[in-house]
Design a protein around this motif. Structure first.
Motif, PDB file in Angstrom:
ATOM      1  N   ILE A 108       0.427  -0.771  -0.269  1.00 44.65           N
ATOM      2  CA  ILE A 108       0.123  -0.299  -0.046  1.00 44.65           C
ATOM      3  C   ILE A 108       0.568   1.387   0.070  1.00 44.65           C
ATOM      4  N   ASP A 109       2.348   1.303   0.414  1.00 45.49           N
ATOM      5  CA  ASP A 109       2.900   2.067   0.345  1.00 45.49           C
ATOM      6  C   ASP A 109       3.634   2.431  -0.545  1.00 45.49           C
ATOM      7  N   GLU A 110       3.819   1.226  -1.375  1.00 45.78           N
ATOM      8  CA  GLU A 110       4.491   2.054  -2.465  1.00 45.78           C
ATOM      9  C   GLU A 110       3.483   2.482  -3.733  1.00 45.78           C
ATOM     10  N   LEU A 111       2.149   2.265  -3.053  1.00 48.54           N
ATOM     11  CA  LEU A 111       1.055   2.882  -4.291  1.00 48.54           C
ATOM     12  C   LEU A 111       0.963   4.013  -4.247  1.00 48.54           C
ATOM     13  N   GLU A 112       0.766   4.132  -2.707  1.00 52.71           N
ATOM     14  CA  GLU A 112       1.159   5.887  -2.797  1.00 52.71           C
ATOM     15  C   GLU A 112       2.504   6.338  -3.505  1.00 52.71           C
ATOM     16  N   GLU A 113       3.192   5.920  -2.830  1.00 52.17           N
ATOM     17  CA  GLU A 113       4.651   6.546  -3.843  1.00 52.17           C
ATOM     18  C   GLU A 113       4.883   6.185  -4.714  1.00 52.17           C
ATOM     19  N   LEU A 114       3.923   5.156  -5.743  1.00 55.71           N
ATOM     20  CA  LEU A 114       3.883   5.604  -7.397  1.00 55.71           C
ATOM     21  C   LEU A 114       2.646   6.279  -8.113  1.00 55.71           C
ATOM     22  N   ASN A 115       2.343   6.675  -7.520  1.00 53.54           N
ATOM     23  CA  ASN A 115       0.282   7.343  -7.195  1.00 53.54           C
ATOM     24  C   ASN A 115       1.098   8.757  -6.867  1.00 53.54           C
ATOM     25  N   GLU A 116       2.624   8.810  -5.862  1.00 46.41           N
ATOM     26  CA  GLU A 116       2.885  10.653  -5.978  1.00 46.41           C
ATOM     27  C   GLU A 116       4.195  11.130  -7.357  1.00 46.41           C
ATOM     28  N   ALA A 117       5.045   9.473  -7.705  1.00 47.97           N
ATOM     29  CA  ALA A 117       5.189   9.919  -8.346  1.00 47.97           C
ATOM     30  C   ALA A 117       4.873  10.046 -10.352  1.00 47.97           C
ATOM     31  N   ILE A 118       3.592   9.681 -10.446  1.00 49.91           N
ATOM     32  CA  ILE A 118       1.977  10.086 -11.540  1.00 49.91           C
ATOM     33  C   ILE A 118       2.213  11.532 -11.251  1.00 49.91           C
ATOM     34  N   ALA A 119       2.111  12.159 -10.262  1.00 47.88           N
ATOM     35  CA  ALA A 119       1.128  13.728 -10.328  1.00 47.88           C
ATOM     36  C   ALA A 119       3.272  14.390 -10.249  1.00 47.88           C
ATOM     37  N   ASN A 120       4.208  13.399  -9.753  1.00 51.68           N
ATOM     38  CA  ASN A 120       5.602  14.652 -10.162  1.00 51.68           C
ATOM     39  C   ASN A 120       6.194  14.778 -11.344  1.00 51.68           C
ATOM     40  N   ALA A 121       4.783  13.340 -12.483  1.00 52.79           N
ATOM     41  CA  ALA A 121       5.818  13.987 -14.066  1.00 52.79           C
ATOM     42  C   ALA A 121       4.604  14.029 -15.010  1.00 52.79           C
ATOM     43  N   VAL A 122       4.565  14.953 -13.936  1.00 52.02           N
ATOM     44  CA  VAL A 122       3.357  16.571 -15.505  1.00 52.02           C
ATOM     45  C   VAL A 122       4.121  16.982 -16.293  1.00 52.02           C
ATOM     46  N   ALA A 123       5.285  16.722 -16.409  1.00 51.24           N
ATOM     47  CA  ALA A 123       5.770  17.273 -17.522  1.00 51.24           C
ATOM     48  C   ALA A 123       6.727  16.414 -18.495  1.00 51.24           C
ATOM     49  N   ASP A 124       6.238  15.052 -18.491  1.00 52.50           N
ATOM     50  CA  ASP A 124       6.642  14.160 -18.956  1.00 52.50           C
ATOM     51  C   ASP A 124       5.961  13.171 -18.878  1.00 52.50           C
ATOM     52  N   ARG A 178      -6.176  11.864  -7.897  1.00 48.94           N
ATOM     53  CA  ARG A 178      -7.473  11.623  -6.837  1.00 48.94           C
ATOM     54  C   ARG A 178      -7.948  10.115  -6.881  1.00 48.94           C
ATOM     55  N   GLN A 179      -8.566   9.615  -8.450  1.00 46.56           N
ATOM     56  CA  GLN A 179      -9.157   8.319  -7.958  1.00 46.56           C
ATOM     57  C   GLN A 179      -8.098   7.300  -7.844  1.00 46.56           C
ATOM     58  N   HIS A 180      -6.405   7.420  -7.881  1.00 46.07           N
ATOM     59  CA  HIS A 180      -5.926   6.469  -7.532  1.00 46.07           C
ATOM     60  C   HIS A 180      -6.233   6.446  -6.110  1.00 46.07           C
ATOM     61  N   GLN A 181      -5.638   7.498  -5.385  1.00 42.89           N
ATOM     62  CA  GLN A 181      -5.412   7.877  -3.825  1.00 42.89           C
ATOM     63  C   GLN A 181      -7.753   7.400  -3.405  1.00 42.89           C
ATOM     64  N   ASP A 182      -8.521   7.451  -4.242  1.00 40.99           N
ATOM     65  CA  ASP A 182      -9.846   6.381  -3.739  1.00 40.99           C
ATOM     66  C   ASP A 182      -9.496   5.181  -3.831  1.00 40.99           C
ATOM     67  N   ILE A 183      -8.775   5.019  -4.393  1.00 37.11           N
ATOM     68  CA  ILE A 183      -8.649   3.340  -4.353  1.00 37.11           C
ATOM     69  C   ILE A 183      -7.593   2.882  -3.336  1.00 37.11           C
ATOM     70  N   ILE A 184      -6.618   3.390  -2.987  1.00 36.95           N
ATOM     71  CA  ILE A 184      -5.204   3.641  -2.103  1.00 36.95           C
ATOM     72  C   ILE A 184      -5.761   3.232  -0.399  1.00 36.95           C
ATOM     73  N   ASP A 185      -6.968   4.419  -0.772  1.00 39.89           N
ATOM     74  CA  ASP A 185      -7.405   4.711   0.535  1.00 39.89           C
ATOM     75  C   ASP A 185      -8.593   3.572   1.127  1.00 39.89           C
ATOM     76  N   ALA A 186      -9.323   2.948   0.134  1.00 40.59           N
ATOM     77  CA  ALA A 186     -10.126   1.870   0.089  1.00 40.59           C
ATOM     78  C   ALA A 186      -9.608   0.461   0.664  1.00 40.59           C
ATOM     79  N   ILE A 187      -8.569   0.096  -0.328  1.00 38.25           N
ATOM     80  CA  ILE A 187      -7.830  -1.066   0.005  1.00 38.25           C
ATOM     81  C   ILE A 187      -6.610  -0.353   1.383  1.00 38.25           C
ATOM     82  N   ARG A 188      -6.513   0.200   1.597  1.00 38.84           N
ATOM     83  CA  ARG A 188      -6.097   0.682   2.962  1.00 38.84           C
ATOM     84  C   ARG A 188      -6.692   0.786   4.597  1.00 38.84           C
ATOM     85  N   ASN A 189      -8.050   0.582   4.168  1.00 41.15           N
ATOM     86  CA  ASN A 189      -8.726   0.283   5.089  1.00 41.15           C
ATOM     87  C   ASN A 189      -9.252  -1.011   4.751  1.00 41.15           C
ATOM     88  N   GLY A 190      -8.682  -1.815   3.652  1.00 39.17           N
ATOM     89  CA  GLY A 190      -9.999  -3.328   4.071  1.00 39.17           C
ATOM     90  C   GLY A 190     -11.174  -3.396   3.784  1.00 39.17           C
TER      91      GLY A 190
END
Length: 216
Positions: A108-124, A178-190
């Motif tokens: 789940i932490d990896e999903l968070e990191e990947l989602n943040e990386a997507i957000a930071n790749a806006v120029a690429d 934002r939609q990825h974060q919804d998925i991550i939050d639901a997975i983290r909450n089981g």
């Protein structure tokens, strides 16, 4: 099963793997003509293994032969794109539901990191698309179900034929993250039901955007 190193492959297998990577990476796009000589020069290969690779790609449904043009990277039509997303929706909803039951904290932490990386790749956009693929693969791996993972792999060839990434602007990436974060939050909450519903909403949005891009 271990993936063979290119040093262990025949020239035809190397040409196939190299050309497949080039198509997946967007070097060659759906609709592009694949002339043996041009492909060989661009990928630093000889023509005979390129010819063999093109035949295999044609049998895989990635390349098609057109009169007067020869080998062309296949492009999906509107109906095929809708059908592909319908199948993705089924698989990804199931994957999110199962990940909510089986994912460990590190995944789940990896999903968070990947989602943040997507957000930071806006120029690429190409990098954002690559990380996005990793994000979805991470969800599949978290299901602990090899058959579901194999079903997802079976869609890979078709996904390559969708054309340029839709992650081409900041507004689109914001929605995706934002939609990825919804998925991550639901997975983290089981919460399997919420995870599945969030995954379905994400795929529906992606399909609408893809069709909008196709319409130009």
């Amino acid at each position: 099963m271990r993936t063979p190193d290119k040093s262990e492959m025949s020239q035809g297998e190397v040409a196939y793997a190299t050309l497949l990577e080039a198509i997946r990476g967007g070097v060659f796009q759906p609709g592009d003509r694949l002339r043996e000589e041009d492909v060989a020069t661009r990928l630093t290969l000889s023509r005979t293994p390129v010819r063999e690779a093109l035949r295999k790609l044609e049998s895989d449904g990635i390349v098609e032969h057109r009169p007067r043009l020869g080998a062309v990277v296949r492009a999906l039509n509107h109906t095929e794109v809708v059908e592909l997303y319908e199948m993705r929706l089924v698989l990804e909803r199931t994957a999110a539901e199962m990940a909510a039951k089986h994912a460990i904290a590190a995944e789940i932490d990896e999903l968070e990191e990947l989602n943040e990386a997507i957000a930071n790749a806006v120029a690429d956009p190409a990098r954002a698309a690559s990380i996005n693929q990793q994000f979805h693969r991470c969800i599949y791996l978290a299901t602990r179900n090899r058959f579901l993972l194999e079903s997802a792999r079976a869609l890979n060839n078709a996904l390559m034929l969708l054309g340029p990434t839709t992650l081409a602007d900041e507004a689109r990436i914001t929605v995706v993250c934002r939609q990825h974060q919804d998925i991550i939050d639901a997975i983290r909450n089981g919460d399997a039901e919420a995870a599945g519903a969030s995954a379905e909403a994400h795929l529906q949005t992606s399909l609408r955007h893809r069709l909008s891009v196709m319409r130009g």
